[in-house]
Design a protein around this motif. Structure first.
Motif, PDB file in Angstrom:
ATOM      1  N   ILE A 137       0.836  -1.212   0.000  1.00  6.90           N
ATOM      2  CA  ILE A 137       0.000   0.000   0.000  1.00  6.90           C
ATOM      3  C   ILE A 137       0.864   1.253   0.000  1.00  6.90           C
ATOM      4  N   VAL A 138       1.923   1.262   0.816  1.00  8.22           N
ATOM      5  CA  VAL A 138       2.799   2.433   0.909  1.00  8.22           C
ATOM      6  C   VAL A 138       3.470   2.713  -0.430  1.00  8.22           C
ATOM      7  N   ALA A 180       1.837   6.739  -6.770  1.00  9.03           N
ATOM      8  CA  ALA A 180       0.735   7.615  -7.182  1.00  9.03           C
ATOM      9  C   ALA A 180       1.096   9.083  -6.972  1.00  9.03           C
ATOM     10  N   ILE A 181       1.772   9.387  -5.862  1.00 10.30           N
ATOM     11  CA  ILE A 181       2.191  10.762  -5.586  1.00 10.30           C
ATOM     12  C   ILE A 181       3.191  11.245  -6.637  1.00 10.30           C
ATOM     13  N   LEU A 191       1.012   4.135  -2.918  1.00 10.63           N
ATOM     14  CA  LEU A 191       0.717   5.534  -2.648  1.00 10.63           C
ATOM     15  C   LEU A 191       1.874   6.436  -3.076  1.00 10.63           C
TER      16      LEU A 191
END
Length: 285
Positions: free
Chosen positions: A129-130, A136-137, A133
């Motif tokens: 998940i990290v 995505a950033i 993310l």
């Protein structure tokens, strides 16, 4: 005085002469060269081979050479930093430097995920998940600054910085997600490779048959090639008792490195993966 691209001239008797249009500044063609290769069959072949080497080389240096995760991480990160400096300083795509950077970033991305899991005890669900993310950033900031995520225009330092940062997180995400799927589903190395190959084929089908966005399909496939290459590497190198062929990390790494070297030399000579570029008109200085 000059106004709106025209100039008037005054005589000593304060009689203004008719305005004369100033000629437009001359134009010159500026070639902006892409710093990454054309995305074709050679690109994907070498990419999968690099991910395989990333998996087997990390295992080789960590376990067989006895350097440990921390030692290998420091060594590979230092080598990657040096190669990226050279890559950024080049003015155009150079197959040898580019693919060496990809191979090293594959190892470093693998080690980042392994360090979180093995040394820090971070669950694979959390790390997956990290990394998702973080990726995505990177994409969000990249798009907001450049208005594109296309790799056909990696022709500035800013875009190249975003590109390599995204590549690093795709490797880390692919490692964590691949390990998570393999462990949760207990498929084994061979079936895991088949599963990820099917996923890549589905992306390709959606791209060409359903007109899936080209940039999005590229990055999805790029992420999936990481667990595909790792599964192939593990299947070849791991002992037969663990579900592999028992070839070993040394032989597997050397074999795939030899194939990568041969392909890179071929591309350097033929330039078959060099992106075509068009001159950009800019005002002369």
């Amino acid at each position: 005085m000059a106004r709106s691209g025209t100039m008037t001239y005054e005589t000593p008797g304060n009689t203004a002469l008719p305005a004369v249009d100033e000629p437009a500044p001359p134009q010159r063609a500026v070639s902006r060269l892409n710093k990454v290769p054309e995305v074709a069959v050679y690109f994907w072949i070498i990419k999968v081979l690099c991910t395989t080497v990333g998996e087997t080389a990390a295992d080789l240096l960590n376990s067989d050479a006895g350097l440990g995760l921390t030692g290998v991480s420091v060594l590979m990160s230092a080598l990657l930093a040096v190669v990226l400096v050279v890559q950024f300083r080049t003015r155009a795509y150079r197959p040898g430097i580019y693919w060496l950077a990809v191979a090293l970033i594959s190892v470093v991305g693998t080690l980042i995920s392994d360090n979180l899991t093995d040394n820090m005890g971070v669950p694979l669900e959390t790390s997956t998940i990290v990394f998702a993310l973080l990726l995505a950033i990177v994409f969000l900031v990249w798009y907001r600054r450049e208005r594109t995520l296309s790799i056909h225009h990696i022709d500035s330092t800013g875009r190249e910085s975003f590109y390599w940062l995204a590549v690093l997180f795709t490797f880390a995400l692919g490692t964590a997600a691949g390990d998570l799927v393999s462990e949760r589903m207990s498929l084994g190395y061979w079936l895991s490779a088949v599963l990820f190959a099917i996923g890549i084929a589905a992306v390709a089908l959606a791209r060409f048959a359903l007109d899936l966005n080209a940039v999005g399909s590229f990055w999805i496939a790029y992420i999936l090639t990481r667990p595909l290459g790792a599964s192939i590497g593990d299947y070849l190198s791991q002992p037969t008792a663990d579900g592999g062929l028992g070839i070993g990390t040394v032989v597997t790494s050397v074999l795939f490195l030899a194939v990568i070297l041969g392909l890179v030399v071929y591309l350097a000579v033929t330039r078959r993966d060099v992106t075509e570029h068009k001159p950009v008109n800019r005002p002369a200085a």
